[in-house]
Motif scaffolding. Structure first.
Motif, PDB file in Angstrom:
ATOM      1  N   GLY A  25      46.794  24.778  87.236  1.00 62.84           N
ATOM      2  CA  GLY A  25      47.161  26.047  87.841  1.00 62.84           C
ATOM      3  C   GLY A  25      46.471  27.200  87.147  1.00 62.84           C
ATOM      4  N   CYS A  80      55.510  30.086  82.343  1.00 64.49           N
ATOM      5  CA  CYS A  80      55.284  28.639  82.327  1.00 64.49           C
ATOM      6  C   CYS A  80      53.792  28.362  82.499  1.00 64.49           C
ATOM      7  N   TYR A  82      52.349  25.934  83.849  1.00 63.24           N
ATOM      8  CA  TYR A  82      52.006  25.246  85.094  1.00 63.24           C
ATOM      9  C   TYR A  82      51.506  26.227  86.154  1.00 63.24           C
ATOM     10  N   ASP A  83      52.265  27.298  86.391  1.00 64.00           N
ATOM     11  CA  ASP A  83      51.850  28.333  87.342  1.00 64.00           C
ATOM     12  C   ASP A  83      52.382  29.674  86.845  1.00 64.00           C
ATOM     13  N   SER A  89      58.209  32.081  87.848  1.00 67.09           N
ATOM     14  CA  SER A  89      57.806  31.335  86.648  1.00 67.09           C
ATOM     15  C   SER A  89      58.271  32.063  85.397  1.00 67.09           C
ATOM     16  N   ASP A 102      61.632  25.492  82.964  1.00 60.52           N
ATOM     17  CA  ASP A 102      61.240  26.479  83.964  1.00 60.52           C
ATOM     18  C   ASP A 102      61.882  26.016  85.273  1.00 60.52           C
ATOM     19  N   CYS A 104      61.617  27.201  88.104  1.00 67.87           N
ATOM     20  CA  CYS A 104      60.715  27.394  89.238  1.00 67.87           C
ATOM     21  C   CYS A 104      59.974  26.098  89.575  1.00 67.87           C
ATOM     22  N   CYS A 105      59.335  25.482  88.591  1.00 68.23           N
ATOM     23  CA  CYS A 105      58.552  24.263  88.849  1.00 68.23           C
ATOM     24  C   CYS A 105      59.232  23.005  88.320  1.00 68.23           C
ATOM     25  N   SER A 107      59.391  22.108  85.093  1.00 72.35           N
ATOM     26  CA  SER A 107      58.817  21.630  83.831  1.00 72.35           C
ATOM     27  C   SER A 107      59.820  21.785  82.702  1.00 72.35           C
ATOM     28  N   GLY A 118      58.147  17.175  83.979  1.00 71.59           N
ATOM     29  CA  GLY A 118      57.760  18.098  85.039  1.00 71.59           C
ATOM     30  C   GLY A 118      56.269  18.105  85.285  1.00 71.59           C
ATOM     31  N   PRO A 119      55.823  19.001  86.123  1.00 65.68           N
ATOM     32  CA  PRO A 119      54.401  19.025  86.478  1.00 65.68           C
ATOM     33  C   PRO A 119      53.486  19.653  85.417  1.00 65.68           C
TER      34      PRO A 119
END
Length: 140
Positions: A25, A80, A82-83, A89, A102, A104-105, A107, A118-119
């Motif tokens: 991301g 985060c 990730y994004d 985030s 997080d 949101c995603c 993670s 998580g991702p």
């Protein structure tokens, strides 16, 4: 021999481009971090115990300060990895106080900022900390 050296900048550009585009991301924007807090302040009562934490302003989306022990503190970016540009985030310590998440995603990270689920594939952005007396200095 000259041709080999001429290709070096191109190779470095390729390696850098690959590192940033591996599915992690967007990058967390670079901002100047130069904060200081008194870890004994009434504003941060949780920083008086190991595993305690505090949210403070600074960084891109704020900072999370985690006390490992009386002489060691970590400071993490709250975006985060990730994004980081997503509006939702923002990492926080889970209600159990055992890990960072997080919502949101999805993670998850341990209290040292390493990915545990998580991702996200990269750990939390960590800033330098230095404790002098009861003042914690946080810089990048």
């Amino acid at each position: 021999m000259r041709k080999r050296w001429a290709l070096l900048p191109l190779l470095l550009l390729f390696v850098t481009a690959c590192r940033d585009s591996n599915g992690a991301g967007p990058r967390i924007p670079d901002v100047v971090v130069d904060e200081q807090i008194n870890v004994n302040s009434q504003l941060f009562p949780m920083l008086r115990q190991d595993g305690g934490y505090a949210y403070i302003p600074g960084g891109y989306k704020g900072l999370l300060v985690v006390r490992q022990n009386a002489g060691q503190y970590y400071a993490f970016e709250r975006a985060c990895p990730y994004d980081p540009t997503a509006s939702c985030s923002e990492i926080k310590v889970d209600a159990s106080n055992l890990f960072i998440v997080d919502d949101c995603c999805g993670s998850q990270f341990n209290l040292q900022g390493e990915v545990t689920g998580g991702p996200a594939v990269y750990g939390l952005r960590q800033y330098q900390t230095a404790l002098m007396g009861s003042v914690l200095y946080i810089k990048n």
